[in-house]
Design a protein around this motif. Structure first.
Motif, PDB file in Angstrom:
ATOM      1  N   VAL A  69     -14.250  29.273  23.762  1.00 46.60           N
ATOM      2  CA  VAL A  69     -13.692  28.610  22.558  1.00 46.60           C
ATOM      3  C   VAL A  69     -14.032  27.215  22.742  1.00 46.60           C
ATOM      4  O   VAL A  69     -14.378  26.520  21.819  1.00 46.60           O
ATOM      5  N   ALA A  70     -13.954  26.648  24.016  1.00 45.36           N
ATOM      6  CA  ALA A  70     -14.482  25.249  24.344  1.00 45.36           C
ATOM      7  C   ALA A  70     -15.854  25.104  24.001  1.00 45.36           C
ATOM      8  O   ALA A  70     -16.366  23.879  23.188  1.00 45.36           O
ATOM      9  N   GLU A  71     -16.670  25.997  24.469  1.00 46.24           N
ATOM     10  CA  GLU A  71     -18.199  25.738  24.027  1.00 46.24           C
ATOM     11  C   GLU A  71     -18.357  25.736  22.656  1.00 46.24           C
ATOM     12  O   GLU A  71     -19.038  24.865  22.165  1.00 46.24           O
ATOM     13  N   ALA A  72     -17.958  26.742  22.174  1.00 41.33           N
ATOM     14  CA  ALA A  72     -18.054  26.888  20.602  1.00 41.33           C
ATOM     15  C   ALA A  72     -17.501  25.680  19.644  1.00 41.33           C
ATOM     16  O   ALA A  72     -18.337  24.993  19.125  1.00 41.33           O
ATOM     17  N   GLN A  73     -16.669  25.239  20.021  1.00 42.95           N
ATOM     18  CA  GLN A  73     -15.956  24.063  19.548  1.00 42.95           C
ATOM     19  C   GLN A  73     -17.026  22.728  19.695  1.00 42.95           C
ATOM     20  O   GLN A  73     -17.077  21.915  18.664  1.00 42.95           O
ATOM     21  N   ALA A  74     -17.523  22.613  20.989  1.00 40.28           N
ATOM     22  CA  ALA A  74     -18.405  21.555  21.060  1.00 40.28           C
ATOM     23  C   ALA A  74     -19.432  21.538  20.436  1.00 40.28           C
ATOM     24  O   ALA A  74     -20.129  20.467  19.690  1.00 40.28           O
ATOM     25  N   LYS A  80     -23.820  22.253  15.038  1.00 37.76           N
ATOM     26  CA  LYS A  80     -24.448  23.371  15.264  1.00 37.76           C
ATOM     27  C   LYS A  80     -23.898  24.616  15.316  1.00 37.76           C
ATOM     28  O   LYS A  80     -23.542  25.304  16.151  1.00 37.76           O
ATOM     29  N   PRO A  81     -23.469  25.009  14.055  1.00 41.26           N
ATOM     30  CA  PRO A  81     -22.787  26.081  13.902  1.00 41.26           C
ATOM     31  C   PRO A  81     -23.435  27.373  14.204  1.00 41.26           C
ATOM     32  O   PRO A  81     -22.913  28.623  14.505  1.00 41.26           O
ATOM     33  N   PHE A  82     -24.763  27.470  14.068  1.00 42.66           N
ATOM     34  CA  PHE A  82     -25.737  28.534  14.489  1.00 42.66           C
ATOM     35  C   PHE A  82     -25.760  28.875  15.870  1.00 42.66           C
ATOM     36  O   PHE A  82     -25.411  30.073  16.337  1.00 42.66           O
ATOM     37  N   HIS A  83     -25.598  28.062  16.685  1.00 40.69           N
ATOM     38  CA  HIS A  83     -25.333  28.180  18.040  1.00 40.69           C
ATOM     39  C   HIS A  83     -24.096  28.415  18.635  1.00 40.69           C
ATOM     40  O   HIS A  83     -23.936  29.244  19.645  1.00 40.69           O
ATOM     41  N   ALA A  84     -23.171  28.042  17.886  1.00 38.78           N
ATOM     42  CA  ALA A  84     -21.569  28.259  18.177  1.00 38.78           C
ATOM     43  C   ALA A  84     -21.698  29.734  17.853  1.00 38.78           C
ATOM     44  O   ALA A  84     -20.793  30.619  18.378  1.00 38.78           O
TER      45      ALA A  84
END
Length: 183
Positions: A69-74, A80-84
């Protein structure tokens, strides 16, 4: 024309082998899986070989749910939603079976935002709604609406509202400005 830049028959180009080999050979990762070696932009779109791209997310990383959750939010906050989506995809593939639908739905929300930011006015809303449906279904179980501190009903509302906006305006969105708050 270099074989890495030949037309693929659909108006685009595709990457060929980076090294020596037969024409039509594909880029491969270290484990032999097909994987384009072309650099990518912040929304995951391929750039020409040799262009300066954005670092990719490593694949297959096992994280705890709070780390996910923390990494996706960052990444969402950085536009960078593709990376999330790749971070959520790792959680869906490595997490417990009982949570896979949640992580898959969150990945669909992130890739839906990716497509909406790229200007895909059909696919973006479709993926946002598909992800919202999956997250809503998962959150309907007793005690699941705040899994890992996430506001799942709020994410569902965000996704559906963004899908409606993209369809209504017919315009791409700014991924960083429109990033959701997971918690």
């Amino acid at each position: 024309m270099d074989r890495r830049e030949r037309v693929d028959g659909m108006g685009g180009t595709r990457g060929g082998a980076r090294g020596e080999g037969a024409v039509g050979a594909r880029d491969r990762d270290g484990e032999g899986r097909a994987r384009s070696a072309r650099p990518r932009d912040g929304l995951g779109r391929p750039l020409p070989y040799g262009a300066q791209g954005v670092a990719r997310q490593p694949e297959g990383v096992v994280r705890t749910p709070p780390e996910t959750v923390a990494e996706a939010q960052a990444l969402l906050d950085a536009g960078k939603p593709f990376h999330a989506h790749e971070v959520f995809e790792d959680a869906w593939k490595s997490g417990p079976e009982a949570e896979r639908a949640l992580w898959r739905g969150l990945a669909q929300l992130a890739v839906g935002l990716t497509h909406a930011a790229r200007g895909n006015l059909t696919g973006g809303p479709r993926l946002l709604r598909r992800g919202a449906g999956a997250v809503a279904e998962w959150a309907a179980a007793p005690g699941s609406a705040r899994a890992y501190g996430m506001d799942l009903p709020g994410l569902v509302r965000w996704a559906r509202a963004l899908a409606d906006e993209v369809e209504r305006t017919g315009a791409a969105v700014d991924a960083q400005r429109r990033a959701p708050r997971l918690r």
